[in-house]
Scaffold this motif. Sequence first.
Motif, short mmCIF file in Angstrom:
data_model
loop_
_atom_site.label_atom_id
_atom_site.label_comp_id
_atom_site.label_asym_id
_atom_site.label_seq_id
_atom_site.Cartn_x
_atom_site.Cartn_y
_atom_site.Cartn_z
N ASN A 62 26.36 52.49 2.53
CA ASN A 62 27.51 53.34 2.25
C ASN A 62 27.61 54.55 3.19
OD1 ASN A 62 28.78 51.79 0.39
ND2 ASN A 62 27.61 52.62 -1.34
N PRO A 63 26.56 55.37 3.24
CA PRO A 63 26.66 56.49 4.19
C PRO A 63 26.89 56.03 5.63
CG PRO A 63 24.47 56.39 3.16
CD PRO A 63 25.33 55.43 2.44
N LEU A 64 26.37 54.90 6.00
CA LEU A 64 26.58 54.42 7.37
C LEU A 64 28.05 54.17 7.64
CD1 LEU A 64 23.79 51.89 8.32
CD2 LEU A 64 24.33 54.07 9.40
N GLY B 231 30.43 55.71 6.30
CA GLY B 231 31.00 57.04 6.48
C GLY B 231 30.79 57.56 7.89
N ILE B 232 29.58 57.36 8.39
CA ILE B 232 29.26 57.86 9.74
C ILE B 232 30.13 57.16 10.79
CG2 ILE B 232 27.46 57.93 11.52
CD1 ILE B 232 25.41 58.27 9.24
N THR B 233 30.25 55.86 10.66
CA THR B 233 31.06 55.12 11.62
C THR B 233 32.51 55.61 11.59
OG1 THR B 233 29.74 53.23 10.95
CG2 THR B 233 31.52 52.78 12.47
N GLY B 234 33.02 55.76 10.38
CA GLY B 234 34.41 56.20 10.23
C GLY B 234 34.62 57.57 10.86
N ALA B 235 33.67 58.48 10.60
CA ALA B 235 33.80 59.83 11.13
C ALA B 235 33.76 59.81 12.65
CB ALA B 235 32.67 60.71 10.58
N ALA B 236 32.86 58.98 13.21
CA ALA B 236 32.76 58.91 14.67
C ALA B 236 34.05 58.39 15.27
CB ALA B 236 31.59 58.01 15.06
N GLN B 237 34.66 57.44 14.58
CA GLN B 237 35.91 56.89 15.12
C GLN B 237 37.03 57.92 15.06
OE1 GLN B 237 35.81 53.37 12.76
NE2 GLN B 237 35.26 52.06 14.50
N LEU B 238 37.07 58.70 13.99
CA LEU B 238 38.08 59.78 13.89
C LEU B 238 37.87 60.79 15.00
CD1 LEU B 238 38.41 60.59 10.09
CD2 LEU B 238 40.15 59.69 11.64
N ILE C 167 22.44 48.91 12.90
CA ILE C 167 21.69 49.13 11.66
C ILE C 167 22.30 48.32 10.52
CG2 ILE C 167 20.86 50.85 10.01
CD1 ILE C 167 21.10 52.95 12.23
N VAL C 168 23.63 48.30 10.48
CA VAL C 168 24.29 47.53 9.41
C VAL C 168 23.89 46.06 9.49
CG1 VAL C 168 26.51 46.69 8.56
CG2 VAL C 168 26.25 49.09 9.13
N LYS C 169 23.81 45.55 10.73
CA LYS C 169 23.43 44.15 10.89
C LYS C 169 22.01 43.90 10.37
CE LYS C 169 23.71 41.36 14.61
NZ LYS C 169 23.78 41.21 16.07
N LEU C 170 21.14 44.83 10.69
CA LEU C 170 19.76 44.72 10.21
C LEU C 170 19.75 44.72 8.68
CD1 LEU C 170 16.63 45.01 10.34
CD2 LEU C 170 16.98 47.45 10.53
N LEU C 171 20.52 45.65 8.12
CA LEU C 171 20.54 45.75 6.66
C LEU C 171 21.10 44.48 6.02
CD1 LEU C 171 21.75 49.45 6.28
CD2 LEU C 171 19.43 48.56 6.16
N GLU C 172 22.08 43.92 6.68
CA GLU C 172 22.66 42.69 6.12
C GLU C 172 21.63 41.57 6.10
OE1 GLU C 172 26.20 42.33 8.39
OE2 GLU C 172 27.36 43.53 6.94
N GLN C 173 20.81 41.55 7.14
CA GLN C 173 19.77 40.53 7.17
C GLN C 173 18.75 40.73 6.06
OE1 GLN C 173 19.38 40.66 11.51
NE2 GLN C 173 18.52 38.61 11.31
N VAL C 174 18.44 42.01 5.83
CA VAL C 174 17.51 42.31 4.75
C VAL C 174 18.11 41.85 3.43
CG1 VAL C 174 16.40 44.15 3.44
CG2 VAL C 174 16.42 44.23 5.93
N GLU C 175 19.39 42.13 3.27
CA GLU C 175 20.05 41.77 2.01
C GLU C 175 20.12 40.26 1.81
OE1 GLU C 175 22.98 45.34 0.68
OE2 GLU C 175 23.72 44.00 2.23
N GLN C 176 20.18 39.55 2.93
CA GLN C 176 20.23 38.09 2.85
C GLN C 176 19.06 37.55 2.03
OE1 GLN C 176 20.33 36.38 6.77
NE2 GLN C 176 21.29 34.57 5.92
N PHE C 177 17.94 38.24 2.17
CA PHE C 177 16.76 37.83 1.41
C PHE C 177 17.02 37.88 -0.08
CE2 PHE C 177 12.91 36.78 3.33
CZ PHE C 177 13.02 37.19 4.64
N GLY C 178 17.57 39.02 -0.49
CA GLY C 178 17.79 39.22 -1.91
C GLY C 178 18.83 38.25 -2.45
N ASN C 179 19.81 37.95 -1.59
CA ASN C 179 20.89 37.09 -2.06
C ASN C 179 20.54 35.62 -1.99
OD1 ASN C 179 22.33 39.39 -2.36
ND2 ASN C 179 23.37 39.23 -0.40
N LEU C 180 19.39 35.35 -1.40
CA LEU C 180 19.01 33.95 -1.26
C LEU C 180 18.80 33.34 -2.64
CD1 LEU C 180 18.36 32.02 1.10
CD2 LEU C 180 15.97 32.48 0.62
N SER C 181 19.70 32.44 -2.98
CA SER C 181 19.54 31.83 -4.31
C SER C 181 18.57 30.67 -4.19
CB SER C 181 20.90 31.36 -4.80
OG SER C 181 21.62 30.80 -3.72
N PRO C 182 18.03 30.22 -5.30
CA PRO C 182 17.12 29.07 -5.23
C PRO C 182 17.87 27.89 -4.61
CG PRO C 182 17.21 29.98 -7.46
CD PRO C 182 18.24 30.68 -6.67
#
Length: 363
Positions: A143-145, A147-154, A177-192
Amino acid sequence: MTGPTEMQIWSSLPVPAILIDEYEKIAEMNPAAEGFFNNSAKWLTGQPIWDRLAVDAPLEESLQRAREHGTPLFVNDVDVGTGARPPLVCNLQFAPMQGREGWMIMLISPRELAGRMTQSHSVKSAAKSAIGMAEMLAHEIKNPLAGITGAAQLLSMSLPKGDLEFTDLIVAETRRIVKLLEQVEQFGNLSPPEQRPVNIHDVLDRARRSALLGFGGHMKIIEDYDPSLPMALGDPDQLLQVVLNLIKNASEAADPKTGGTIRLHTFYEHSFRLRRADGSGQTLPLQIEIIDDGPGLPEDIKGDIFDPFVSGKENGTGLGLALVSKIISDHGGWISVDSVPGRTLFRISLPRAPRPAAIEETE
Ligand SMILES: Nc1ncnc2c1ncn2[C@@H]1O[C@H](COP(=O)(O)OP(=O)(O)OP(=O)(O)O)[C@@H](O)[C@H]1O
Ligand SMILES: [Mg+2]
């Protein structure tokens, strides 16, 4: 004092030794061979040797020649499976037996594990909790990321042209960083895994085609399939992810200019049986190998490549193989790696789908 008897010498040989008769049946074996097979000589005698021993090499012809000419045969670095455990890389020596036409004596020398690595893996609980922690963080940081991206674009809209590179840098790095985080999240979302009969060759084809169009454009990908391979039991989407990650790693390891070759190899190994720590066993006869001719695993991380966040690359997250290992272990399968400069082989062993016919074959 009399010299030792032949029987004593035979029993004292520290390497597994097997006598094979002219019909390729086990005629005798020494105690070291009983240990290798994890079975008694009494039980094994008379059984066809190639039913009990799976050798990952086409031996028949050369063995036949050795038998006819009465010459010895040496076969190095082949995978030898007994069904009692995952295959070991061994050197095999065959010698014709004197005085018994057509009989051969076979010595099996497992290659030392030192200096090479055959590592197999199941996801450790420490790794699991490390991932759990990272997942939580990933969620919090995203979430804060944004925000940071949006602010930088403004900000970039009101900046003079020459300063744009700074805001561009902020945007590019936050994306990373977002891409890295998404990969981390992939773990959690990995269903059986939703396991059903899967044609492994379809999975490999899909992976191959998408790799050649993208990250593997500089690679040559050879298909070396066993057309009679039965269906595997698995989740096709998750298995696709596994194969893609392995092909991606092989492509990234190759020289970006000259490229390299990846071989996708499938075969059936009837006797590959996994003995689990809890005593249960399962056969994993479908073998999928992804072999590349790149530089091999970096020495310093060789032993840990399946752990999360272990990477030999500047921009690597180290999550690719951790995910691979998790998926395969969720499938009840097995993954191992064997790597030397010039040849890196990842092997996945999977269960086969139950036969559709009502009549169960007994094995
Ligand atoms: N085929 C290969 N040849 C050489 N090294 C490899 C190969 N496969 C994996 N490795 C090494 O193992 C490391 C871990 O691989 P893994 O896929 O887990 O992470 P990564 O590729 O670094 O990052 P990510 O997959 O998240 O982009 C790699 O960084 C690389 O050093
Ligand atoms: Mg990777």
